[in-house]
Design a protein around this motif. Structure first.
Motif, PDB file in Angstrom:
ATOM      1  N   LEU A 158       0.832  -1.207   0.000  1.00 56.61           N
ATOM      2  CA  LEU A 158       0.000   0.000   0.000  1.00 56.61           C
ATOM      3  C   LEU A 158       0.865   1.256   0.000  1.00 56.61           C
ATOM      4  CD1 LEU A 158      -2.781  -0.992   2.576  1.00 56.61           C
ATOM      5  CD2 LEU A 158      -3.123  -0.537   0.143  1.00 56.61           C
ATOM      6  N   VAL A 159       1.941   1.221   0.788  1.00 55.92           N
ATOM      7  CA  VAL A 159       2.867   2.356   0.814  1.00 55.92           C
ATOM      8  C   VAL A 159       3.498   2.551  -0.560  1.00 55.92           C
ATOM      9  CG1 VAL A 159       5.075   3.140   1.742  1.00 55.92           C
ATOM     10  CG2 VAL A 159       3.328   2.230   3.279  1.00 55.92           C
ATOM     11  N   GLU A 160       3.870   1.474  -1.209  1.00 55.53           N
ATOM     12  CA  GLU A 160       4.489   1.580  -2.535  1.00 55.53           C
ATOM     13  C   GLU A 160       3.541   2.225  -3.539  1.00 55.53           C
ATOM     14  OE1 GLU A 160       5.819  -1.510  -6.003  1.00 55.53           O
ATOM     15  OE2 GLU A 160       6.528  -1.931  -3.971  1.00 55.53           O
ATOM     16  N   HIS A 161       2.271   1.804  -3.534  1.00 56.93           N
ATOM     17  CA  HIS A 161       1.288   2.409  -4.441  1.00 56.93           C
ATOM     18  C   HIS A 161       1.074   3.881  -4.107  1.00 56.93           C
ATOM     19  CE1 HIS A 161       0.170  -1.143  -6.681  1.00 56.93           C
ATOM     20  NE2 HIS A 161      -0.035  -1.833  -5.573  1.00 56.93           N
ATOM     21  N   ALA A 162       1.092   4.215  -2.814  1.00 63.91           N
ATOM     22  CA  ALA A 162       0.940   5.620  -2.429  1.00 63.91           C
ATOM     23  C   ALA A 162       2.116   6.454  -2.931  1.00 63.91           C
ATOM     24  CB  ALA A 162       0.814   5.735  -0.907  1.00 63.91           C
ATOM     25  N   LEU A 163       3.325   5.899  -2.846  1.00 64.18           N
ATOM     26  CA  LEU A 163       4.506   6.603  -3.341  1.00 64.18           C
ATOM     27  C   LEU A 163       4.424   6.815  -4.846  1.00 64.18           C
ATOM     28  CD1 LEU A 163       7.280   4.755  -1.281  1.00 64.18           C
ATOM     29  CD2 LEU A 163       6.476   7.096  -0.939  1.00 64.18           C
ATOM     30  N   GLN A 164       3.922   5.817  -5.566  1.00 56.86           N
ATOM     31  CA  GLN A 164       3.774   5.958  -7.018  1.00 56.86           C
ATOM     32  C   GLN A 164       2.812   7.084  -7.358  1.00 56.86           C
ATOM     33  OE1 GLN A 164       2.701   1.822  -7.938  1.00 56.86           O
ATOM     34  NE2 GLN A 164       4.503   1.709  -9.237  1.00 56.86           N
ATOM     35  N   GLN A 165       1.692   7.121  -6.668  1.00 57.15           N
ATOM     36  CA  GLN A 165       0.706   8.157  -6.967  1.00 57.15           C
ATOM     37  C   GLN A 165       1.195   9.526  -6.511  1.00 57.15           C
ATOM     38  OE1 GLN A 165      -3.288   7.098  -6.638  1.00 57.15           O
ATOM     39  NE2 GLN A 165      -4.059   9.114  -6.116  1.00 57.15           N
ATOM     40  N   LEU A 166       1.914   9.575  -5.401  1.00 60.29           N
ATOM     41  CA  LEU A 166       2.350  10.857  -4.838  1.00 60.29           C
ATOM     42  C   LEU A 166       3.460  11.490  -5.663  1.00 60.29           C
ATOM     43  CD1 LEU A 166       1.901  12.764  -2.431  1.00 60.29           C
ATOM     44  CD2 LEU A 166       3.599  11.428  -1.170  1.00 60.29           C
ATOM     45  N   TYR A 167       4.402  10.684  -6.146  1.00 57.55           N
ATOM     46  CA  TYR A 167       5.585  11.232  -6.820  1.00 57.55           C
ATOM     47  C   TYR A 167       5.693  10.847  -8.287  1.00 57.55           C
ATOM     48  CZ  TYR A 167       6.919  11.824  -1.919  1.00 57.55           C
ATOM     49  OH  TYR A 167       6.927  12.173  -0.589  1.00 57.55           O
ATOM     50  N   GLY A 168       4.691  10.166  -8.817  1.00 53.75           N
ATOM     51  CA  GLY A 168       4.778   9.708 -10.209  1.00 53.75           C
ATOM     52  C   GLY A 168       4.917  10.824 -11.216  1.00 53.75           C
ATOM     53  N   GLU A 169       4.366  12.009 -10.901  1.00 53.07           N
ATOM     54  CA  GLU A 169       4.438  13.146 -11.822  1.00 53.07           C
ATOM     55  C   GLU A 169       5.366  14.246 -11.315  1.00 53.07           C
ATOM     56  OE1 GLU A 169       2.875  12.961 -14.699  1.00 53.07           O
ATOM     57  OE2 GLU A 169       1.943  11.039 -14.187  1.00 53.07           O
ATOM     58  N   GLU A 170       6.089  13.997 -10.220  1.00 55.72           N
ATOM     59  CA  GLU A 170       6.911  15.040  -9.606  1.00 55.72           C
ATOM     60  C   GLU A 170       8.378  14.850  -9.950  1.00 55.72           C
ATOM     61  OE1 GLU A 170       5.460  17.428  -8.319  1.00 55.72           O
ATOM     62  OE2 GLU A 170       3.527  16.728  -7.593  1.00 55.72           O
ATOM     63  N   THR A 171       9.105  15.960  -9.938  1.00 55.64           N
ATOM     64  CA  THR A 171      10.548  15.927 -10.140  1.00 55.64           C
ATOM     65  C   THR A 171      11.193  16.990  -9.255  1.00 55.64           C
ATOM     66  OG1 THR A 171      10.367  17.464 -12.004  1.00 55.64           O
ATOM     67  CG2 THR A 171      10.423  15.105 -12.532  1.00 55.64           C
ATOM     68  N   GLY A 172      12.516  16.876  -9.074  1.00 52.69           N
ATOM     69  CA  GLY A 172      13.257  17.903  -8.349  1.00 52.69           C
ATOM     70  C   GLY A 172      12.877  17.993  -6.891  1.00 52.69           C
ATOM     71  N   ASP A 173      12.792  19.240  -6.383  1.00 56.93           N
ATOM     72  CA  ASP A 173      12.536  19.473  -4.966  1.00 56.93           C
ATOM     73  C   ASP A 173      11.143  19.034  -4.520  1.00 56.93           C
ATOM     74  OD1 ASP A 173      15.038  20.494  -4.675  1.00 56.93           O
ATOM     75  OD2 ASP A 173      14.439  22.597  -4.881  1.00 56.93           O
ATOM     76  N   ALA A 174      10.231  18.772  -5.472  1.00 53.16           N
ATOM     77  CA  ALA A 174       8.903  18.279  -5.090  1.00 53.16           C
ATOM     78  C   ALA A 174       8.994  16.914  -4.415  1.00 53.16           C
ATOM     79  CB  ALA A 174       7.990  18.204  -6.308  1.00 53.16           C
ATOM     80  N   VAL A 175      10.072  16.179  -4.677  1.00 52.85           N
ATOM     81  CA  VAL A 175      10.351  14.927  -3.963  1.00 52.85           C
ATOM     82  C   VAL A 175      11.346  15.266  -2.850  1.00 52.85           C
ATOM     83  CG1 VAL A 175      11.183  12.559  -4.150  1.00 52.85           C
ATOM     84  CG2 VAL A 175      10.048  13.647  -6.103  1.00 52.85           C
ATOM     85  N   PRO A 176      10.966  15.142  -1.571  1.00 58.30           N
ATOM     86  CA  PRO A 176      11.848  15.576  -0.471  1.00 58.30           C
ATOM     87  C   PRO A 176      13.034  14.636  -0.278  1.00 58.30           C
ATOM     88  CG  PRO A 176       9.909  14.512   0.408  1.00 58.30           C
ATOM     89  CD  PRO A 176       9.702  14.595  -1.079  1.00 58.30           C
ATOM     90  N   LYS A 177      13.986  15.100   0.531  1.00 58.59           N
ATOM     91  CA  LYS A 177      15.167  14.284   0.813  1.00 58.59           C
ATOM     92  C   LYS A 177      14.821  13.065   1.650  1.00 58.59           C
ATOM     93  CE  LYS A 177      18.343  18.245   0.816  1.00 58.59           C
ATOM     94  NZ  LYS A 177      19.293  19.041   1.633  1.00 58.59           N
ATOM     95  N   GLU A 178      13.743  13.179   2.437  1.00 55.45           N
ATOM     96  CA  GLU A 178      13.419  12.121   3.389  1.00 55.45           C
ATOM     97  C   GLU A 178      11.933  11.799   3.307  1.00 55.45           C
ATOM     98  OE1 GLU A 178      14.457  11.073   8.061  1.00 55.45           O
ATOM     99  OE2 GLU A 178      14.643  13.122   7.304  1.00 55.45           O
ATOM    100  N   VAL A 179      11.608  10.526   3.206  1.00 59.55           N
ATOM    101  CA  VAL A 179      10.221  10.062   3.199  1.00 59.55           C
ATOM    102  C   VAL A 179      10.086   9.040   4.326  1.00 59.55           C
ATOM    103  CG1 VAL A 179       8.384   8.959   1.894  1.00 59.55           C
ATOM    104  CG2 VAL A 179      10.027  10.423   0.707  1.00 59.55           C
ATOM    105  N   LEU A 180       9.208   9.333   5.277  1.00 54.83           N
ATOM    106  CA  LEU A 180       8.999   8.464   6.435  1.00 54.83           C
ATOM    107  C   LEU A 180       7.702   7.699   6.252  1.00 54.83           C
ATOM    108  CD1 LEU A 180       9.985  11.019   9.233  1.00 54.83           C
ATOM    109  CD2 LEU A 180      11.454   9.367   8.035  1.00 54.83           C
ATOM    110  N   VAL A 181       7.741   6.379   6.426  1.00 56.24           N
ATOM    111  CA  VAL A 181       6.598   5.507   6.152  1.00 56.24           C
ATOM    112  C   VAL A 181       6.400   4.543   7.312  1.00 56.24           C
ATOM    113  CG1 VAL A 181       6.871   5.680   3.651  1.00 56.24           C
ATOM    114  CG2 VAL A 181       8.088   3.887   4.895  1.00 56.24           C
TER     115      VAL A 181
END
Length: 698
Positions: free
Chosen positions: A300-323
């Motif tokens: 479920l976390v993996e699918h959430a990451l795909q939807q959250l960052y699938g269209e993002e690049t650069g600083d929109a993806v943070p240095k740290e993701v806590l799950v």
């Protein structure tokens, strides 16, 4: 229900390598997309004894009719391809998170000459900097109102900006100091862009720099005894501090991180995300999904990451993701995130300290979101299920009509005759499946004949799609070998690429899927026309009914008396919603066509005659009627019109039939053409009351 053994690949056919696989149903629709480190081991799990499968997995493999796969080089490529196919095919058995709202963002349009600060929703645009998302739009406006004291960036629309530039007077914000008024050149474009950059820097968390700078300026102003300026700077500092207080510090080390929490039960899961920038919570969002497959928290976390960052690049993806749990395996996901960001990303589960405490807060939010969603949906699901069951009982159907299609005819006194098709699945509108028709078989007003034409065209396309995929077989044709048979529908050879299954890519087709129930807007004549159209095509497994407006009674083919559902019936309410949606969709299309026709003009057909010369002609003569009666010599008097062009104009107007006079449908009065009542094309504008005209639409 299909037997998985009927399409199980032969031993040794499946490669032992990373890849992505797709299950398709009997209509060739992709119903599930998955990835695997080893395709052979993963797919083998689906073809074991059905009794050993999870109920949802069992439902998927028995719905499927085939499976295919694509081999890739690495697990990261498999992850990327899986995300792309889920987005493209929208498979029904995959986890798909649903936003319960369109979250607002604070956006700065850096792609414009004069950047604008505004609230934005929906898809992100290139060149626009986004901050958020926020829970409410008013929270954005409150923050912006405080920051405009220090960063007076433009917030007005393009129309207001142009009007201020034309008049030389700024808007109210320009007068009260909350806009630098670039519209009247108080600041240059470069200076205004610097303000916008400083605004963005502050929003990204670089707050202390600006506060220290303002405090230094305030001290200097006080030393120089410029007390009014010092007081203004003091107020600016207070405004910035107040804006910062709206986002409390949650992580002391100015961390940039996203925290993702999951709350789940056997049927559904809720995901909550907190966006932390500069140690402060800058945004929050949440999703809910049905667990249509057996799935772990890590998946479920993996699918959430795909939807959250699938269209993002650069600083929109943070240095740290806590799950709350790591995907298995975690390395491909971490590598994919690093590729989206362009640098390393830490994906981990917090173990202690402030980050773990904040994760517990996010987890509580996820749990509350799941409880709230279930509370809302319980009554909704129960109501929809009861409505479908009542319709099935009233119409004597074998099962509940999970897909309902409704058709309506619309016209204005016999002109611009169009039709609509709307689709409801599981009692909910499926707007991507809506279709519009123009009546082509005849001219004039005949709702019954129009309904017959529309139903014929729609289901002829359905049969053609079935034939194309090889589903359509009948009698002798079923025994015909490829290359020697003809299509019973088109008379064309069934051989060739159009009859193979390999060309279908699984994307939804316009008319490929049949409904269980066809609803027409009308009474017995319209129902009979729809049933006759289906019978002519040899379709006898689709139910038909009609809903008459006057008494809201349901008509069935061949019955002399209607079926009367109670006024409190949920089934009747659903049929009314379907009928009203079809009527709305048809009326909208009909009005669009009518407005285009009213804006058309015989002058449009004159080659080489542009808008400028059209306007010159109409301004000179005052109306199209007077232009039509003018001689060639009189037309030549218009500046820019030569004799050859005048002859062409006269010929075009002579061939075009005069427009019918405008009529007030409420009084029957014929309204004369008057100067000033013409549209941009030169045709008279119908000046009857809109409500009166609308009453004549069907």
């Amino acid at each position: 229900m299909a037997d998985p053994s009927s399409y199980r690949p032969k031993p040794g056919e499946i490669p032992d390598s990373p890849g992505v696989y797709r299950f398709r149903d009997e209509h060739r629709r992709v119903i599930y997309v998955g990835k695997a480190k080893s395709l052979r081991q993963r797919l083998a799990n689906y073809f074991q004894d059905l009794a050993g499968l999870h109920p949802r997995t069992r439902s998927m493999v028995t719905t499927a009719a085939s499976v295919e796969w694509t081999v890739v080089s690495t697990e990261v490529e498999a992850l990327q391809l899986e995300y792309s196919w889920i987005k493209e095919y929208d498979p029904r058995f995959n986890v798909k998170y649903r936003d319960d709202k369109s979250y607002p963002y604070l956006a700065v349009t850096m792609n414009e000459e004069y950047p604008r600060v505004q609230v934005m929703r929906g898809h992100k645009k290139k060149g626009v900097r986004y901050f958020g998302p926020y829970g409410h739009a008013w929270a954005i406006r409150d923050t912006v109102d405080l920051l405009l004291r220090v960063f007076p960036v433009r917030t007005c629309s393009a129309g207001v900006f142009k009007n201020a530039a034309r008049t030389g007077r700024p808007c109210l914000l320009g007068y009260i100091g909350k806009c630098s008024a670039p519209c009247v050149d108080r600041v240059s474009a470069e200076e205004h862009r610097e303000l916008a950059d400083e605004f963005c820097d502050f929003m990204t968390g670089r707050t202390n720099t600006y506060i220290r700078r303002l405090e230094k300026q305030m001290g200097q102003a006080a030393e120089e005894m410029e007390y009014e300026r010092a007081a203004r700077l003091r107020d600016d500092i207070e405004a910035l501090k107040k804006a910062m207080e709206k986002n409390a510090v949650v992580l002391a080390d100015a961390t940039d991180a996203d925290l993702i929490a999951v709350a789940e039960d056997e049927l559904e899961a809720a995901v909550q995300i907190f966006h932390v920038r500069g140690g402060r919570v800058r945004g929050q969002r949440g999703w809910v999904t049905d667990k249509v497959e057996e799935i772990t928290t890590g998946a479920l976390v993996e699918h959430a990451l795909q939807q959250l960052y699938g269209e993002e690049t650069g600083d929109a993806v943070p240095k740290e993701v806590l799950v709350p749990a790591l995907p298995d395996p975690v390395e491909p996901v971490q590598e994919w995130l690093a590729g989206r960001r362009g640098s390393g990303v830490s994906l981990r589960v917090p173990q202690r300290g402030d980050k773990k405490a904040l994760m517990e807060t996010v987890q509580r939010n996820a749990q509350q979101a799941l409880v709230l969603h279930k509370t809302k949906r319980a009554s909704d699901l129960t109501t929809r299920s009861r409505a479908l069951e009542e319709i099935a009982d009233a119409l004597d159907l074998d099962s509940a009509p999970l897909r309902i299609e409704c058709y309506d005819i619309s016209h204005l006194q016999g002109d611009d005759v169009v039709a609509s098709m709307v689709v409801f699945e599981d009692g909910l509108a499926r707007k991507s499946e809506y279709r519009r028709f123009q009546i082509k078989g005849f001219a004039g007003q005949d709702d019954v004949r129009s309904m017959h034409e529309v139903i014929t065209r729609r289901f002829r396309r359905y049969l053609a799609e079935k034939e194309k995929t090889g589903e359509w077989t009948d009698g002798e044709n079923a025994e015909t070998t490829p290359g020697n048979g003809e299509s019973p529908l088109t008379g064309t050879d069934l051989a060739g690429p159009t009859n193979t299954l390999t060309e279908d890519d699984g994307r939804p087709k316009k008319f490929a899927y049949p409904p269980q129930l066809v609803v027409v807007d009308g009474g017995a004549p319209q129902v009979a026309a729809a049933r006759r159209a289906l019978d002519d095509l040899g379709i006898d497994d689709i139910a038909v009914c009609g809903l008459a407006k006057r008494l809201e009674e349901v008509w069935l083919p061949g019955d002399d008396d209607p079926v009367v559902l109670p006024r409190t019936s949920e089934g009747l309410y659903l049929l009314q919603r379907v009928r009203d949606e079809a009527h709305r969709f048809a009326i909208t299309y009909q009005r669009t066509k009518r407005s285009k026709r009213f804006r058309s003009s015989p002058l449009d057909d004159v080659p080489g005659l542009g808008d400028t010369r059209k306007q010159a002609l109409l301004k000179h003569f005052g109306s199209l009627k007077k232009l039509r009666s003018a001689t060639i010599d009189q037309i030549c008097e218009v500046p820019g019109i030569g004799r050859k062009t005048a002859e062409t104009i006269a010929a075009a107007l002579a061939q075009a039939a005069p427009a019918a006079p405008a009529v007030n449908t409420a009084t029957g009065e014929i309204m004369e053409e008057e100067p000033g009542t013409m549209g941009s094309s030169g045709e008279p504008v119908r000046t009857g009351a809109p409500d009166e005209r609308r009453g004549q639409e069907t």
